[in-house]
Design an enzyme around this catalytic site. Structure first.
Site, mmCIF file in Angstrom:
data_model
loop_
_atom_site.group_PDB
_atom_site.id
_atom_site.type_symbol
_atom_site.label_atom_id
_atom_site.label_comp_id
_atom_site.label_asym_id
_atom_site.label_seq_id
_atom_site.Cartn_x
_atom_site.Cartn_y
_atom_site.Cartn_z
ATOM 1 N N THR A 152 8.314 12.036 98.541
ATOM 2 C CA THR A 152 9.391 11.056 98.367
ATOM 3 C C THR A 152 9.460 10.730 96.880
ATOM 4 O O THR A 152 8.460 10.872 96.167
ATOM 5 C CB THR A 152 9.111 9.762 99.147
ATOM 6 O OG1 THR A 152 7.898 9.213 98.614
ATOM 7 C CG2 THR A 152 8.933 10.020 100.628
ATOM 8 N N LYS A 185 19.374 -11.693 99.467
ATOM 9 C CA LYS A 185 19.224 -12.784 100.437
ATOM 10 C C LYS A 185 19.584 -14.087 99.739
ATOM 11 O O LYS A 185 18.859 -14.566 98.896
ATOM 12 C CB LYS A 185 17.788 -12.814 100.979
ATOM 13 C CG LYS A 185 17.477 -11.533 101.745
ATOM 14 C CD LYS A 185 15.998 -11.292 101.945
ATOM 15 C CE LYS A 185 15.745 -9.869 102.387
ATOM 16 N NZ LYS A 185 15.372 -8.935 101.310
ATOM 17 N N TRP A 197 22.885 -12.561 104.187
ATOM 18 C CA TRP A 197 22.602 -11.282 103.550
ATOM 19 C C TRP A 197 23.858 -10.793 102.848
ATOM 20 O O TRP A 197 24.905 -10.640 103.485
ATOM 21 C CB TRP A 197 22.178 -10.232 104.578
ATOM 22 C CG TRP A 197 20.723 -10.284 104.908
ATOM 23 C CD1 TRP A 197 19.833 -11.234 104.482
ATOM 24 C CD2 TRP A 197 20.005 -9.375 105.723
ATOM 25 N NE1 TRP A 197 18.590 -10.957 104.986
ATOM 26 C CE2 TRP A 197 18.659 -9.818 105.756
ATOM 27 C CE3 TRP A 197 20.331 -8.225 106.431
ATOM 28 C CZ2 TRP A 197 17.664 -9.167 106.466
ATOM 29 C CZ3 TRP A 197 19.347 -7.562 107.137
ATOM 30 C CH2 TRP A 197 18.019 -8.029 107.156
#
Ligand code: ADP
Length: 540
Positions: A178, A435, A440
């Site tokens: 990754t 947030k 959100w």
């Protein structure tokens, strides 16, 4: 019982099918080399012989450091078909992380393109497990004390008679890391079975399912612009080989070479992250238009403004979604048959959605308690997935594997909404969502809306700490040449507040103008660095 042949899904079968179907089809490397599927097939066998002579066995891990080339495609076949493991080393990581991934993968052989020879010379003393280095080069062998093994020389000397062995389809075929936006890169691996099923599903998705990018016939010409070290160039070279389509490999990505190859080789199909598309669109001469270049855009949200600008240049785009852990194909903005008659404007909107699943994939968007979200494009949850090709886990990391597969579904860490037709739209990454005051706010929605302003080239939105609200959105904007003010951008976003697209709380309090945005090793906007940059600028 026991009479039938126990057919294993091995990458070798993809190799065999493609060469039998299209032996004379071409593979092109920059303006330097061209040969046929049959030539590649022969060289793959020679490469296997050469590697075997060096002691490569089933399970041996082999690292490759190379730009996109015909040689890399040879490795995509020869290494896994021998039963060895192809570790596609991300050459854009820092030297420290490259060292870490090679050590962690326990590579025993390294194939290294000449550009990376000095790097390997500097890391060599820390890699006692590597027994052989093989240099790949377009011309003569560079001067080095790393090795005297040279790829072409080895292939030339080796016999083309090699029989690939039979083994279980659950054998590890590829290993990659990754890109490590947080912490150390994590190893993900895929078996032969997973890659074969991924290839078949991708071929169906490209030819059988409606989309703006559906392949028409075998006159299509393929060129990747997602590096071959990045989740096997999304697995697309295997798909194209199976379909007998011409491949063009651009080597290191250079805008002039890319445009030259597209025009001279008649490239019709490419895939890349939005940044590369942006770079191409920005650098085209005034009035220039491609003759319908299809481009699959994934790895990050495709902004609608960019899709529109690309279309004006004759580039047709469609969004697709996946991640390193998922091989990567999960969803694409395919068109369900009963939606084909939508007006052009709606089609464009649909083509930038994250989309609907590839064949055999299940995608859910769920709350913390695993309850599915309402299909109203407002209710947000995390995308969890199942498919026959998702990684079984992170290499030597049980803790993270357990988290990844909590509850029997692979957790993507992406926050999304779903519409009544089941089309998913990613609104943020769990770690990037803003947030603010119990709400959100989606940074991707804001970036998309900003991209629609004619004076905005690119935008990134991040949350900055706020005493009262917890976090507030801040937009970092790369303007087109003209002057652009905060006022204009605020008014632009307020229009979408009036239309109910975003709430008024979502409009950033602050806009910062920059010349360019920081990027990750695979060219995505680097939010971690932007947050750091913004925090620094507040300190001053
Ligand atoms: P990294 O996590 O380092 O970027 P990956 O290549 O695995 O490495 O990235 C996968 C992530 O990229 C996904 O989890 C998602 O957040 C993002 N992504 C991929 N495709 C899309 C898309 N079409 N729209 C929005 N985000 C996407």
């Amino acid at each position: 019982m026991g009479y039938a042949y126990d057919y294993q899904l091995l990458i070798r079968h993809i190799l065999e099918y493609g060469v039998n179907y299209a032996p004379k089809q071409e593979i092109v490397y920059r303006d330097l080399h061209r040969y046929t599927y049959k030539d590649l097939y022969n060289r793959v066998h020679r490469l296997a012989n050469a590697l075997e002579e060096l002691g490569v066995k089933k399970g041996t891990r082999i690292g490759v450091l190379e730009w996109d080339s015909h040689r890399y495609l040879e490795c995509y076949f020869a290494i896994p078909c021998m039963g060895a493991v192809l570790h596609t080393v991300n050459v854009r990581l820092s030297p420290e992380d490259i060292l870490y991934t090679i050590q962690h993968a326990e590579d025993e052989v390294i194939l290294v393109y000449k550009d990376f020879v000095p790097l390997m010379e500097s890391l060599r003393s820390k890699l006692p497990k590597v027994k052989h280095y093989i240099v790949m080069t377009d011309d003569k062998m560079p001067e080095t004390n790393l090795t005297d093994l040279e790829y072409e020389e080895m292939i030339k000397k080796a016999s083309k008679d090699y029989e690939f062995p039979e083994f279980s389809e659950n054998t590890m075929a590829t290993l990659s890391y990754t890109t490590g936006t947080t912490g150390r890169p994590k190893g993900v691996w895929f078996t032969h079975r997973k890659l074969v099923l991924h290839t078949l599903s991708g071929c169906i998705a490209m030819t059988g399912i409606r989309s703006p990018l559906r392949l028409k016939d075998d006159k299509e010409v393929y060129m990747p612009l997602t590096p071959m070290f990045h989740v096997h160039a999304w697995g697309i070279p295997y798909m194209m080989w199976l379909m007998g389509i011409k491949h063009v490999y651009p080597g290191r990505y250079e805008p002039m070479m890319i445009v030259k190859l597209v025009l001279s080789e008649g490239v019709t199909y490419t895939h890349c992250v939005p940044t590369i598309l942006q770079m191409i669109v920005d650098n085209l001469p005034e009035g220039f238009k491609f003759n319908g270049w299809k481009m699959l855009i994934g790895g990050a949200k495709l902004p609608e403004g960019l899709a529109k600008r690309a279309r004006e240049k004759g580039i047709y785009t469609m969004a697709a979604y996946g991640m390193s852990e998922t091989c990567p194909a999960l969803t694409g903005a395919f068109v369900k048959p009963h939606l084909l008659d939508l007006p052009m404007e709606d089609m464009l909107k649909m083509s930038v959605k994250t989309g609907i699943p590839f064949p055999l994939v299940y995608v859910r968007v769920v709350h913390d308690d695993f309850k599915d979200v309402e299909k109203n494009e407002k209710d947000m949850g995390e995308i969890v997935v199942r498919a026959p090709w998702l990684t079984d886990g992170y290499l030597n990391d049980e803790e993270k594997t357990k988290e990844l597969w909590a509850g029997g579904w692979l957790h993507t860490g992406d926050i999304a909404v779903m519409d009544s037709e089941g089309y998913v739209t990613i609104v943020d990454r769990l770690k990037d969502v803003i947030k603010s005051g119990g709400e959100w706010i989606s940074s991707l929605t804001l970036e998309n809306l900003l991209s629609l302003h004619p004076k905005v080239k690119e935008a990134a939105v991040v949350g900055v700490p706020d005493e009262k609200w917890g976090e507030r959105p801040l937009a970092v904007v790369v303007p087109m040449n003209e002057n652009l003010s905060e006022e204009e951008l605020r008014n632009h976003l307020l229009k979408f507040v009036e239309q109910g697209v975003i709430t008024k709380w979502a409009v950033p309090d602050k806009f910062i103008f920059v010349r360019e945005l920081p990027r990750t090793s695979v060219g995505k906007i680097d939010k971690k660095n932007i947050r750091k940059m913004v925090a620094e600028s507040f300190k001053k």
